[in-house]
Design an enzyme around this catalytic site. Structure first.
Site, PDB file in Angstrom:
ATOM      1  N   TYR A 187       0.853  -1.189   0.000  1.00  0.00           N
ATOM      2  CA  TYR A 187       0.000   0.000   0.000  1.00  0.00           C
ATOM      3  C   TYR A 187       0.887   1.235   0.000  1.00  0.00           C
ATOM      4  O   TYR A 187       1.444   1.641   1.013  1.00  0.00           O
ATOM      5  CB  TYR A 187      -0.920   0.021   1.223  1.00  0.00           C
ATOM      6  CG  TYR A 187      -1.906  -1.118   1.295  1.00  0.00           C
ATOM      7  CD1 TYR A 187      -2.182  -1.912   0.185  1.00  0.00           C
ATOM      8  CD2 TYR A 187      -2.566  -1.422   2.483  1.00  0.00           C
ATOM      9  CE1 TYR A 187      -3.089  -2.966   0.261  1.00  0.00           C
ATOM     10  CE2 TYR A 187      -3.483  -2.461   2.562  1.00  0.00           C
ATOM     11  CZ  TYR A 187      -3.730  -3.228   1.447  1.00  0.00           C
ATOM     12  OH  TYR A 187      -4.633  -4.269   1.536  1.00  0.00           O
ATOM     13  N   PRO A 226     -15.387  -4.797   2.351  1.00  0.00           N
ATOM     14  CA  PRO A 226     -16.600  -5.180   3.069  1.00  0.00           C
ATOM     15  C   PRO A 226     -17.835  -4.428   2.608  1.00  0.00           C
ATOM     16  O   PRO A 226     -18.951  -4.918   2.736  1.00  0.00           O
ATOM     17  CB  PRO A 226     -16.262  -4.865   4.532  1.00  0.00           C
ATOM     18  CG  PRO A 226     -15.204  -3.811   4.458  1.00  0.00           C
ATOM     19  CD  PRO A 226     -14.399  -4.151   3.236  1.00  0.00           C
TER      20      PRO A 226
END
Length: 286
Positions: free
Chosen positions: A66, A211
């Site tokens: 990341y 999610p």
């Protein structure tokens, strides 16, 4: 940011030997655009991490890819090595400036990456170290065995795997005790249902990446709006609350770089959905 921050009321789950609240924080969005480079304001990004902890989040998920390296660095600078926060990171993906995610599970590479992650996170031992994605060019068992060795050497407390099938999960468990699995799973994408069932049966933490996303919310917008209206909540909060109700091993890690958005996500832990409502949502995409 509010001084009276909303608190995380999700139940707890043990990762390895550490109990954490099941609603965590995904730190991918701390980086620059397209998850490449530094954010426009690094001080703001560090403050979001600290604010997450102030809100009762004690499980933070990141990865060396990341940025790359940016998210880990910001977390290390923001909170250091706190005993009351479990920080999970991953190795096994390369990131280039074109935005490609490239699998790389070579054992020597993983061994190098654990050292860089330890340095950036300002810790002596990584709480949860996850194999980010299987690599077609490296035998899966060789990659997982390296994570097992790092645990044996004390550089890692617990080992997780990500983006795996049920068959790969079984193979990984022959190499090491698997504490968590991180696969894509949300209201609209149930592709990892079989893996989730194994995790639920065997007490393995299941971390759903993505999610909630725009497609998820749009596909079931009418149903989510109806339930949200009943609870004075948002679509996102209902989707997160459903995940928390879906299985006791579920560990959602919604990510954001916005403090207000962070508090809204944490507020989802306050929602109490009836069994009937959970079933309606569960059946929506089954």
């Amino acid at each position: 940011m509010s001084n009276d921050a909303i608190t995380n009321e999700s139940e707890t789950f043990e990762i390895g030997t550490t109990a954490v609240h099941r609603l965590g924080f995904g730190a991918m969005r701390l980086c620059g655009e397209d998850i490449i480079g530094a954010p426009d304001d690094e001080d703001d990004a560090r403050e979001v991490v600290r604010h997450a902890v102030d809100c009762g989040i004690d499980f933070i998920d990141t990865a060396d890819s990341y940025g790359p390296a940016v998210s880990e660095q910001l977390i290390g600078e923001a909170i250091g090595d706190r005993d009351d926060v479990l920080v999970a990171t991953k190795a096994g993906l390369l990131r280039n400036d074109s935005g490609d995610w490239i699998s790389h599970g070579d054992p020597d590479y993983i061994r190098n990456q654990v050292l860089t992650s330890l340095d950036r996170l300002r810790t002596d031992t990584i709480d949860l170290y996850q194999f980010h994605r299987p690599d077609d060019d490296t035998p899966f068992e060789d990659s997982v065995a390296t994570f097992a060795q790092l645990k044996d050497e004390g550089l890692v407390h617990a080992v997780g795997i990500s983006n795996v099938s049920a068959e790969l999960l079984d193979r990984a468990r022959e190499q090491v005790e698997v504490a968590t699995v991180q696969n894509r799973y949300n209201l609209n994408d149930r592709g990892s249902r079989e893996v989730l069932e194994i995790c639920a049966d065997d007490g393995i933490g299941f971390i759903p990446w993505a999610p909630i996303d725009a497609d998820d919310l749009a596909e079931h917008g009418g149903l989510l709006d109806d339930i949200a209206d009943e609870h004075d909540a948002t679509r996102r909060q209902v989707a997160l609350a459903w995940l928390l109700e879906r299985a006791d091993v579920m560990l959602p890690i919604p990510g954001t770089s916005d403090p207000a958005h962070l508090e809204s996500n944490v507020a989802a832990s306050h929602l109490s959905l009836s069994n009937e409502t959970v079933q309606r949502l569960t059946e929506a995409a089954d």
